[in-house]
Design an enzyme around this catalytic site. Structure first.
Site, PDB file in Angstrom:
ATOM      1  N   ARG A  64      67.691  27.894  20.872  1.00  0.00           N
ATOM      2  CA  ARG A  64      69.005  27.306  21.126  1.00  0.00           C
ATOM      3  C   ARG A  64      69.265  27.045  22.615  1.00  0.00           C
ATOM      4  O   ARG A  64      69.769  25.983  23.002  1.00  0.00           O
ATOM      5  CB  ARG A  64      70.077  28.250  20.573  1.00  0.00           C
ATOM      6  CG  ARG A  64      71.222  27.508  19.950  1.00  0.00           C
ATOM      7  CD  ARG A  64      72.217  28.458  19.349  1.00  0.00           C
ATOM      8  NE  ARG A  64      71.819  28.908  18.022  1.00  0.00           N
ATOM      9  CZ  ARG A  64      72.494  29.809  17.310  1.00  0.00           C
ATOM     10  NH1 ARG A  64      73.584  30.361  17.797  1.00  0.00           N
ATOM     11  NH2 ARG A  64      72.092  30.144  16.113  1.00  0.00           N
ATOM     12  N   HIS A 108      83.595  15.689  10.996  1.00  0.00           N
ATOM     13  CA  HIS A 108      83.253  16.549   9.857  1.00  0.00           C
ATOM     14  C   HIS A 108      83.902  15.961   8.600  1.00  0.00           C
ATOM     15  O   HIS A 108      85.074  15.573   8.635  1.00  0.00           O
ATOM     16  CB  HIS A 108      83.763  17.967  10.111  1.00  0.00           C
ATOM     17  CG  HIS A 108      83.386  18.925   9.017  1.00  0.00           C
ATOM     18  ND1 HIS A 108      82.105  19.419   8.874  1.00  0.00           N
ATOM     19  CD2 HIS A 108      84.116  19.443   8.004  1.00  0.00           C
ATOM     20  CE1 HIS A 108      82.074  20.223   7.818  1.00  0.00           C
ATOM     21  NE2 HIS A 108      83.276  20.255   7.268  1.00  0.00           N
ATOM     22  N   GLU A 173      84.859   7.694   7.621  1.00  0.00           N
ATOM     23  CA  GLU A 173      84.363   8.257   8.893  1.00  0.00           C
ATOM     24  C   GLU A 173      84.035   7.130   9.876  1.00  0.00           C
ATOM     25  O   GLU A 173      84.278   7.240  11.072  1.00  0.00           O
ATOM     26  CB  GLU A 173      83.102   9.096   8.652  1.00  0.00           C
ATOM     27  CG  GLU A 173      83.337  10.390   7.908  1.00  0.00           C
ATOM     28  CD  GLU A 173      82.055  11.205   7.771  1.00  0.00           C
ATOM     29  OE1 GLU A 173      81.343  11.397   8.764  1.00  0.00           O
ATOM     30  OE2 GLU A 173      81.769  11.654   6.640  1.00  0.00           O
TER      31      GLU A 173
HETATM   32  C1  GAR Z   1      78.561  12.822   8.133  1.00  0.00           C
HETATM   33  O1  GAR Z   1      79.216  12.870   6.895  1.00  0.00           O
HETATM   34  C2  GAR Z   1      79.178  13.809   9.099  1.00  0.00           C
HETATM   35  O2  GAR Z   1      80.570  13.897   8.983  1.00  0.00           O
HETATM   36  C3  GAR Z   1      78.521  15.091   8.674  1.00  0.00           C
HETATM   37  O3  GAR Z   1      77.187  14.735   8.446  1.00  0.00           O
HETATM   38  C4  GAR Z   1      77.141  13.378   8.006  1.00  0.00           C
HETATM   39  C5  GAR Z   1      76.184  12.654   8.913  1.00  0.00           C
HETATM   40  O4  GAR Z   1      76.001  11.332   8.490  1.00  0.00           O
HETATM   41  N1  GAR Z   1      78.654  16.105   9.672  1.00  0.00           N
HETATM   42  C6  GAR Z   1      78.856  17.395   9.399  1.00  0.00           C
HETATM   43  O5  GAR Z   1      78.900  17.850   8.270  1.00  0.00           O
HETATM   44  C7  GAR Z   1      79.055  18.289  10.619  1.00  0.00           C
HETATM   45  N2  GAR Z   1      79.535  19.564  10.246  1.00  0.00           N
HETATM   46  P1  GAR Z   1      75.394  10.247   9.482  1.00  0.00           P
HETATM   47  O6  GAR Z   1      74.125  10.860  10.059  1.00  0.00           O
HETATM   48  O7  GAR Z   1      75.084   9.078   8.588  1.00  0.00           O
HETATM   49  O8  GAR Z   1      76.409   9.941  10.536  1.00  0.00           O
END
Ligand code: GAR
Length: 223
Positions: A64, A108, A173
């Site tokens: 990390r 999120h 999103e």
């Molecule tokens: C999205 O739904 C984002 O909100 C989520 O992962 C996905 C990524 O999609 N993130 C989380 O859950 C963070 N805790 P993407 O790679 O197509 O943007």
């Protein structure tokens, strides 16, 4: 006017990265994506960065602190002013989170503080909520916590499974993240403790019911 320099961290598909790239393609958008970092070499999102001619880096350190040091170096050398986590699925080093406090945001797929962590859509379905959605927030050390910048509400529909709900939320999103980054870039956000005040923002004044008050007829009263 100079645009805000944004660095995006991804782990996978990168559809939110693409939404930010698309928004920034408009010269009037007040932010630009100047660098992309993935912790996985096989992240599909790297191809989106490549297609848009954005410098992209794989930082695969599993330790990390080593990841944080390498990522920080990339971000600093690109002159990044805001870090946007977009489907970045690793826990971040505490020192890194603190160094970027109030300059790092995350998206999120739930209405936080409900359903943080993994499988938020599965959690929403299990809880039987009628609405879920997505949240953009400033990043704090605890996962999926921090002052909330913007949220979007998405209905849960009969027959939804995790994938259908996730897809419906994801579409939203792609609207919410570019909006939140724009608000930051325009200097409209003021963090007051756990809350974010947004200069010039207009909240909707309608409430949405799920189900709506318009119902279909019942075949029988037997259920
Ligand atoms: C999205 O739904 C984002 O909100 C989520 O992962 C996905 C990524 O999609 N993130 C989380 O859950 C963070 N805790 P993407 O790679 O197509 O943007």
């Amino acid at each position: 006017m100079a645009r805000l320099r944004v660095g995006v961290l991804i782990s996978g598909r990168g559809s939110n990265l693409q939404a930010l790239i698309d928004a920034a393609a408009d010269p009037a958008y007040p932010a630009e994506i100047v660098t992309v970092i993935s912790n996985r070499a096989d992240a599909q999102g790297l191809a989106h960065a490549a297609a848009a001619d954005i410098p992209h880096h794989v930082v695969a350190e599993t330790d990390r602190a080593a990841f944080a040091a390498a990522a920080d170096k990339v971000l600093k050398s690109a002159g990044v002013e805001l870090v946007a986590l977009a489907g970045f699925m690793r826990l971040l080093d505490i020192g890194f989170v603190e160094a970027w406090t109030n300059r790092m945001v995350n998206i999120h797929p739930s209405l936080l503080p409900s359903f943080p962590g993994l499988h938020p859509q599965r959690q929403a379905l299990a809880a039987g909520v009628k609405f879920s959605g997505c949240t953009v927030h400033f990043v704090r050390v605890e996962v999926d916590t921090g002052p909330i910048i913007a949220q979007a509400v998405v209905p849960v529909k009969a027959g939804d499974d995790e994938d259908r709900l996730a897809a419906r939320i994801l579409t939203t999103e792609h609207r919410l993240y570019p909006l939140a980054v724009r608000l930051f870039a325009e200097g409209r956000l003021r963090i007051e403790g756990d809350r974010v005040a947004i200069a010039g923002a207009i909240a909707p004044d309608i409430a949405v019911l799920n189900p709506t008050e318009v119902l279909t007829g019942l075949a029988s009263r037997g259920h």
